[in-house]
Design an enzyme around this catalytic site. Structure first.
Site, PDB file in Angstrom:
ATOM      1  N   CYS A  98       0.830  -1.218   0.000  1.00  0.00           N
ATOM      2  CA  CYS A  98       0.000   0.000   0.000  1.00  0.00           C
ATOM      3  C   CYS A  98       0.854   1.253   0.000  1.00  0.00           C
ATOM      4  CB  CYS A  98      -0.930  -0.031   1.211  1.00  0.00           C
ATOM      5  SG  CYS A  98      -1.870   1.484   1.398  1.00  0.00           S
ATOM      6  N   CYS A 125      -1.541   1.765  -3.037  1.00  0.00           N
ATOM      7  CA  CYS A 125      -2.505   2.856  -2.806  1.00  0.00           C
ATOM      8  C   CYS A 125      -1.864   4.241  -2.796  1.00  0.00           C
ATOM      9  CB  CYS A 125      -3.215   2.673  -1.466  1.00  0.00           C
ATOM     10  SG  CYS A 125      -3.440   0.977  -0.942  1.00  0.00           S
ATOM     11  N   LYS A 142      -0.100   5.369  -6.124  1.00  0.00           N
ATOM     12  CA  LYS A 142      -1.165   5.391  -7.139  1.00  0.00           C
ATOM     13  C   LYS A 142      -2.032   6.637  -7.006  1.00  0.00           C
ATOM     14  CE  LYS A 142      -4.913   4.278  -6.204  1.00  0.00           C
ATOM     15  NZ  LYS A 142      -5.348   2.908  -6.011  1.00  0.00           N
ATOM     16  N   TYR A 185      -8.861  -3.539 -10.957  1.00  0.00           N
ATOM     17  CA  TYR A 185      -8.596  -2.221 -10.367  1.00  0.00           C
ATOM     18  C   TYR A 185      -7.346  -1.576 -10.980  1.00  0.00           C
ATOM     19  CZ  TYR A 185     -11.521  -2.905  -6.110  1.00  0.00           C
ATOM     20  OH  TYR A 185     -12.541  -3.070  -5.217  1.00  0.00           O
ATOM     21  N   GLU A 214      -7.190   1.854 -13.345  1.00  0.00           N
ATOM     22  CA  GLU A 214      -6.570   3.023 -12.700  1.00  0.00           C
ATOM     23  C   GLU A 214      -5.371   3.508 -13.517  1.00  0.00           C
ATOM     24  OE1 GLU A 214      -5.873   1.858  -8.609  1.00  0.00           O
ATOM     25  OE2 GLU A 214      -7.947   2.309  -8.060  1.00  0.00           O
ATOM     26  N   HIS A 225     -26.792  21.693  -0.950  1.00  0.00           N
ATOM     27  CA  HIS A 225     -26.881  22.293  -2.285  1.00  0.00           C
ATOM     28  C   HIS A 225     -25.849  23.403  -2.446  1.00  0.00           C
ATOM     29  CE1 HIS A 225     -28.904  23.057  -6.045  1.00  0.00           C
ATOM     30  NE2 HIS A 225     -28.882  24.350  -5.763  1.00  0.00           N
ATOM     31  N   GLU A 267     -25.885  15.517  -3.316  1.00  0.00           N
ATOM     32  CA  GLU A 267     -27.302  15.650  -2.929  1.00  0.00           C
ATOM     33  C   GLU A 267     -28.200  14.746  -3.768  1.00  0.00           C
ATOM     34  OE1 GLU A 267     -29.185  19.537  -3.703  1.00  0.00           O
ATOM     35  OE2 GLU A 267     -27.548  19.945  -5.090  1.00  0.00           O
TER      36      GLU A 267
HETATM   37  P1  NDP Z   1      -7.608  -8.049 -10.251  1.00  0.00           P
HETATM   38  O1  NDP Z   1      -7.681  -9.402  -9.689  1.00  0.00           O
HETATM   39  O2  NDP Z   1      -8.540  -7.006  -9.779  1.00  0.00           O
HETATM   40  O3  NDP Z   1      -7.698  -8.100 -11.833  1.00  0.00           O
HETATM   41  C1  NDP Z   1      -6.882  -8.931 -12.588  1.00  0.00           C
HETATM   42  C2  NDP Z   1      -7.279  -8.790 -14.032  1.00  0.00           C
HETATM   43  O4  NDP Z   1      -6.378  -9.542 -14.840  1.00  0.00           O
HETATM   44  C3  NDP Z   1      -8.681  -9.296 -14.318  1.00  0.00           C
HETATM   45  O5  NDP Z   1      -9.316  -8.407 -15.188  1.00  0.00           O
HETATM   46  C4  NDP Z   1      -8.424 -10.647 -14.981  1.00  0.00           C
HETATM   47  O6  NDP Z   1      -9.391 -10.982 -15.936  1.00  0.00           O
HETATM   48  C5  NDP Z   1      -7.126 -10.385 -15.706  1.00  0.00           C
HETATM   49  N1  NDP Z   1      -6.372 -11.612 -15.952  1.00  0.00           N
HETATM   50  C6  NDP Z   1      -6.129 -12.617 -15.098  1.00  0.00           C
HETATM   51  N2  NDP Z   1      -5.412 -13.592 -15.704  1.00  0.00           N
HETATM   52  C7  NDP Z   1      -5.209 -13.181 -16.965  1.00  0.00           C
HETATM   53  C8  NDP Z   1      -4.563 -13.761 -18.089  1.00  0.00           C
HETATM   54  N3  NDP Z   1      -3.980 -14.958 -18.022  1.00  0.00           N
HETATM   55  N4  NDP Z   1      -4.562 -13.069 -19.264  1.00  0.00           N
HETATM   56  C9  NDP Z   1      -5.159 -11.855 -19.324  1.00  0.00           C
HETATM   57  N5  NDP Z   1      -5.785 -11.270 -18.304  1.00  0.00           N
HETATM   58  C10 NDP Z   1      -5.816 -11.922 -17.126  1.00  0.00           C
HETATM   59  O7  NDP Z   1      -6.089  -7.643 -10.010  1.00  0.00           O
HETATM   60  P2  NDP Z   1      -5.307  -6.311 -10.089  1.00  0.00           P
HETATM   61  O8  NDP Z   1      -3.948  -6.758 -10.486  1.00  0.00           O
HETATM   62  O9  NDP Z   1      -5.978  -5.266 -10.891  1.00  0.00           O
HETATM   63  O10 NDP Z   1      -5.333  -5.821  -8.575  1.00  0.00           O
HETATM   64  C11 NDP Z   1      -5.040  -6.692  -7.493  1.00  0.00           C
HETATM   65  C12 NDP Z   1      -5.884  -6.366  -6.307  1.00  0.00           C
HETATM   66  O11 NDP Z   1      -5.393  -5.223  -5.666  1.00  0.00           O
HETATM   67  C13 NDP Z   1      -7.334  -6.038  -6.644  1.00  0.00           C
HETATM   68  O12 NDP Z   1      -8.140  -7.166  -6.687  1.00  0.00           O
HETATM   69  C14 NDP Z   1      -7.741  -5.100  -5.552  1.00  0.00           C
HETATM   70  O13 NDP Z   1      -8.358  -5.828  -4.523  1.00  0.00           O
HETATM   71  C15 NDP Z   1      -6.448  -4.491  -5.081  1.00  0.00           C
HETATM   72  N6  NDP Z   1      -6.403  -3.093  -5.526  1.00  0.00           N
HETATM   73  C16 NDP Z   1      -7.275  -2.210  -4.978  1.00  0.00           C
HETATM   74  C17 NDP Z   1      -7.284  -0.906  -5.374  1.00  0.00           C
HETATM   75  C18 NDP Z   1      -8.266   0.043  -4.783  1.00  0.00           C
HETATM   76  O14 NDP Z   1      -8.802  -0.237  -3.718  1.00  0.00           O
HETATM   77  N7  NDP Z   1      -8.534   1.163  -5.430  1.00  0.00           N
HETATM   78  C19 NDP Z   1      -6.373  -0.417  -6.384  1.00  0.00           C
HETATM   79  C20 NDP Z   1      -5.513  -1.425  -6.937  1.00  0.00           C
HETATM   80  C21 NDP Z   1      -5.535  -2.707  -6.503  1.00  0.00           C
HETATM   81  P3  NDP Z   1     -10.817 -11.638 -15.527  1.00  0.00           P
HETATM   82  O15 NDP Z   1     -11.634 -10.519 -14.953  1.00  0.00           O
HETATM   83  O16 NDP Z   1     -11.329 -12.104 -16.841  1.00  0.00           O
HETATM   84  O17 NDP Z   1     -10.532 -12.720 -14.571  1.00  0.00           O
END
Ligand code: NDP
Length: 453
Positions: free
Chosen positions: A43, A48, A51, A178, A182, A437, A442
């Site tokens: 984080c 976080c 980012k 996410y 982002e 307002h 709101e």
């Molecule tokens: P996520 O698990 O959110 O997303 C991973 C993405 O990668 C999905 O869209 C998935 O597709 C795709 N994917 C997985 N395997 C493959 C593959 N073999 N080929 C192509 N695409 C693939 O992970 P992130 O890395 O984005 O983030 C990790 C975690 O960190 C998040 O889950 C979140 O909880 C946390 N985070 C939170 C934030 C916040 O609170 N603002 C900000 C950043 C991270 P599919 O959907 O089809 O499975």
């Protein structure tokens, strides 16, 4: 006092580990934390915090444009300097690392630098020294995972993207979670050419469908190039950049590729396999309500246990864990329902409770109230950015079971709404709340017209 060196030995000084260590130490427990990388974990160092700083930086792109309609003239076109942002970010993180160190020190927690390996139910080894503890807490978090394809080594992950030597002029992110949305927004703001490649038909799987569609429209309108239903086939180094070949036959030339394809538990070398500690099917560590693994003196929390991978969740788990193991009375089990979350794409998403699709499965009848509008600021800015707000209500009880927003500062706004949703308030309670307002917020208390059942 026990014969162990420590009452609690925490492996990993990330959000969850540090909070557990400090809170346990405050009860009088003798606590040590081992960390082999950086204080504050993902984080603070590569998640976080940086980012959000980069997201602020990217927002200025829009702000400069928006200012004109309000009478501001810039003497010349604004110029962005990557090195300033990167180096200021690094100084800020260094400051936070020091604060974390001081917090541990002031709490009387001993910090040990090095990668810890669990030897048995009560012993840990670091660089040849063995320590013993009544309880061991595995709080090692996650690590980016990148799928295999030719040229995979040419990608960067969220561990490296903040510290690129120079700003990519053309950026591509793989994934639809996410991190992908982002960073697609961040680099769209900073460098102007940003591609997002996602294997599914629409990103942010699991979020409310309308929120996903609205976000797609808004991001595309801001210029992010979205490539759905395709994946990276290969990446090749070419003169002046990287040639990314997609499975749909398209190819794109860019300067940097971020793989944001999820994270895996950071368990290598921690020694859980040797102890036969039970894992979940996805490789995360299986724990009970008391955060105990299948070896009860070994505890685990946070991302490594496979719950929602969110800092505030790890913090809440840490407080629960300490109450269970060092407190006077066991707390009620941790409640994972209605955890609000924000995605800092541009515009932001803020969400709490369940999606419309999930509500249709869970309840016999629902009511949906939704509105999308041009925020007041954009009447003069000339921007065509819009804002979506949406409430999902269980028809029988009138309880608001989901609240969603896509728009400026959605994360800030949804936190307050989350209290209402968590408290189980009804749509009638929302309706009797007097609005502020003029705000966008709101709208959450003035959506009177039913959009659909
Ligand atoms: P996520 O698990 O959110 O997303 C991973 C993405 O990668 C999905 O869209 C998935 O597709 C795709 N994917 C997985 N395997 C493959 C593959 N073999 N080929 C192509 N695409 C693939 O992970 P992130 O890395 O984005 O983030 C990790 C975690 O960190 C998040 O889950 C979140 O909880 C946390 N985070 C939170 C934030 C916040 O609170 N603002 C900000 C950043 C991270 P599919 O959907 O089809 O499975």
């Amino acid at each position: 006092m026990s014969d162990f060196d420590y009452d609690l030995f925490v492996i990993g000084a990330g959000s969850g580990g540090v909070r557990a260590a400090r809170t346990a130490a405050a009860t009088g427990a003798r606590v040590a934390v081992a960390e082999d990388r950086y204080l504050g974990g993902t984080c603070v160092n590569v998640g976080c915090v940086p980012k959000k700083l980069y997201s602020y930086a990217a927002h200025f792109h829009d702000a400069f444009q928006d200012a004109r309609g309000f009478g501001w003239q810039l003497p010349q076109a604004p110029r962005f300097d990557w090195a300033t942002l990167r180096d200021n970010k690094t100084s800020e993180i260094k400051r936070l690392n020091e604060i974390y160190g001081r917090l541990l020190d002031n709490a009387g927690v001993e910090l040990i630098n090095g990668r810890a390996r669990i030897v048995d139910a009560h012993r840990i080894e670091i660089g040849g020294t063995t320590y013993s503890a009544d309880k061991i807490l595995v709080a090692v978090g996650g690590w980016p995972w990148v799928p295999d394809f030719p040229g995979r080594e040419l990608t960067v992950t969220s561990n490296e993207v903040f510290d690129l030597e120079s700003m990519p002029k053309r950026f591509l992110v793989l994934g639809g979670g996410y991190i992908a949305v982002e960073f697609a927004s961040i680099f769209n703001g900073l460098c102007g050419e940003s591609h997002l490649v996602y294997r599914g038909e629409l990103f942010l799987r699991g979020f409310d469908r309308e929120v996903r569609e609205f976000t797609r429209e808004q991001m595309a309108a801001k210029g992010v190039k979205l490539h759905f239903e395709t994946n990276i086939e290969s990446i090749e180094k070419v003169e002046g950049g990287l040639l990314v070949s997609l499975t749909n036959g398209e190819s794109l030339e860019v300067d940097a590729v971020l793989a944001a394809t999820g994270r895996k538990p950071n368990l290598e070398g921690v020694g859980l396999d040797e102890l036969g500690i039970e894992l979940n099917p996805d490789g995360t560590v299986k724990v009970n309500d008391r955060f105990e693994t299948s070896v009860p003196s070994i505890l685990a929390l946070g991302d490594v246990t496979g719950g929602p991978e969110l800092t505030p969740v790890a913090l809440a788990e840490a407080m629960h864990l300490v109450q269970h193991h060092f407190g006077d009375a066991p707390p009620a089990p941790m409640d994972y329902r209605n955890i609000a979350t924000a995605v800092f794409c541009h515009p932001n998403i803020g969400t709490v409770g369940i999606s419309e699709e999930q509500a249709r499965k869970e309840y016999d009848a629902i009511r949906v109230y939704r509105t999308d509008f041009r925020p007041m600021k954009h009447t003069l800015s000339g921007s065509d950015e819009r804002c979506l707000m949406k409430l999902i209500v269980d028809d029988a009880s009138d309880v608001v079971v989901g609240a969603h927003m896509v728009g400026e500062e959605a994360g800030e706004l949804i936190q307050g709404i989350a209290i209402a949703v968590r408290a189980g308030l009804t749509k009638a309670d929302f309706d009797t709340t007097v609005g502020i307002h003029p705000t966008a917020a709101e709208e959450f208390v003035t959506m009177r017209t039913l959009s659909r059942h």
